[in-house]
Design a protein around this motif. Sequence first.
Motif, mmCIF file in Angstrom:
data_model
loop_
_atom_site.group_PDB
_atom_site.id
_atom_site.type_symbol
_atom_site.label_atom_id
_atom_site.label_comp_id
_atom_site.label_asym_id
_atom_site.label_seq_id
_atom_site.Cartn_x
_atom_site.Cartn_y
_atom_site.Cartn_z
ATOM 1 N N LEU A 175 -6.000 26.877 -4.562
ATOM 2 C CA LEU A 175 -6.322 26.345 -3.233
ATOM 3 C C LEU A 175 -7.453 27.112 -2.579
ATOM 4 C CD1 LEU A 175 -2.710 25.801 -1.792
ATOM 5 C CD2 LEU A 175 -4.219 24.087 -2.792
ATOM 6 N N GLN A 176 -7.974 28.114 -3.288
ATOM 7 C CA GLN A 176 -9.076 28.949 -2.786
ATOM 8 C C GLN A 176 -8.691 29.672 -1.495
ATOM 9 O OE1 GLN A 176 -11.829 29.212 -4.829
ATOM 10 N NE2 GLN A 176 -10.625 27.878 -6.147
ATOM 11 N N LEU A 177 -7.442 30.129 -1.455
ATOM 12 C CA LEU A 177 -6.963 30.827 -0.273
ATOM 13 C C LEU A 177 -7.391 32.286 -0.301
ATOM 14 C CD1 LEU A 177 -3.289 29.478 -0.119
ATOM 15 C CD2 LEU A 177 -5.271 28.672 1.161
ATOM 16 N N PRO A 178 -7.647 32.856 0.862
ATOM 17 C CA PRO A 178 -7.960 34.286 0.903
ATOM 18 C C PRO A 178 -6.757 35.115 0.460
ATOM 19 C CG PRO A 178 -7.739 33.394 3.118
ATOM 20 C CD PRO A 178 -7.733 32.230 2.185
ATOM 21 N N GLU A 179 -7.028 36.319 0.016
ATOM 22 C CA GLU A 179 -5.989 37.163 -0.555
ATOM 23 C C GLU A 179 -4.868 37.459 0.427
ATOM 24 O OE1 GLU A 179 -4.559 39.200 -3.980
ATOM 25 O OE2 GLU A 179 -6.253 37.840 -3.691
ATOM 26 N N PHE A 180 -5.198 37.622 1.712
ATOM 27 C CA PHE A 180 -4.148 37.992 2.664
ATOM 28 C C PHE A 180 -3.120 36.875 2.842
ATOM 29 C CE2 PHE A 180 -6.846 35.674 5.596
ATOM 30 C CZ PHE A 180 -5.989 35.195 6.582
ATOM 31 N N ILE A 181 -3.539 35.610 2.702
ATOM 32 C CA ILE A 181 -2.582 34.506 2.788
ATOM 33 C C ILE A 181 -1.703 34.472 1.541
ATOM 34 C CG2 ILE A 181 -2.328 31.989 2.822
ATOM 35 C CD1 ILE A 181 -4.693 31.794 4.635
#
Length: 276
Positions: A160-166
Amino acid sequence: MIYSSMQPIDRVAFEVGSVPIYWYGILIGLGALLGYILASYEAKKRGLPEDIFADLLIFAIPISIICARLYYVIFEWGYYAQNPGSILAVWEGGLAIHGGLIGAVLTGIVFSKIKRVSFWKLADIAAPSIILGQAIGRWGNFINQEAHGGEVNRSFLEGLQLPEFIINQMYIEGAYYNPTFLYESLWNIAGFLLLLGLRRVNLRRGELFLTYVIWYSFGRFFIEGMRTDSLMLFDTIRVAQLISVLLIIAAVSLILYRRQAGLAKARYLSKDGPGI
């Protein structure tokens, strides 16, 4: 602060003395503040007193929070009957948006009658602010690691190309979960932009707010079906899905009825006119 690959974000943002200040409350407060600024600015443009929403929110915010909590507690009474000390622990999560909306609408109706202004005019102005506040508030659920969907693998989240913190925050008790909080937040942001655009269309009075109801309810119905923490009715019906369907039917019916009955002659950009 830099977090390790599996370390969740602390629910406590900071402490004032020995009193913890939770991210959940900060984000809800931020959503309310931005919504208030937006609504106040628009109210002045629409010929209403600039402080009318300040007066309204004095009552609407506490009543909405109480109603949101009561709504949640009622449908989770099995747990709270055994843990009555947790009923007031709103910082742990557990504010049902539908309950908050019920409180806000009822407060708005009474307030508009006292102030002798059109409820629908106030509701139309407030609609973008409400959905913006909801979009921001969902990040409080993110911090609390709640309002998520079923178990997924890490590669799904990375896809989903989510940032690492999510991705890291979606790692809960040994498993990754679907970030449904994010889907709803993005849906609400899209709705916010839609409502801002519809202001220029100059809809009939009341229809901007009712469009918000339809938009939010449509998205909530499908997103709710992915969640694992839904409030349930008779252990088989997801309450939020049922309410969403009823709200869509009610909103569409109100639009048609008010048009046919001649109750929606005034337009959004009208400073005066009928439509109470």
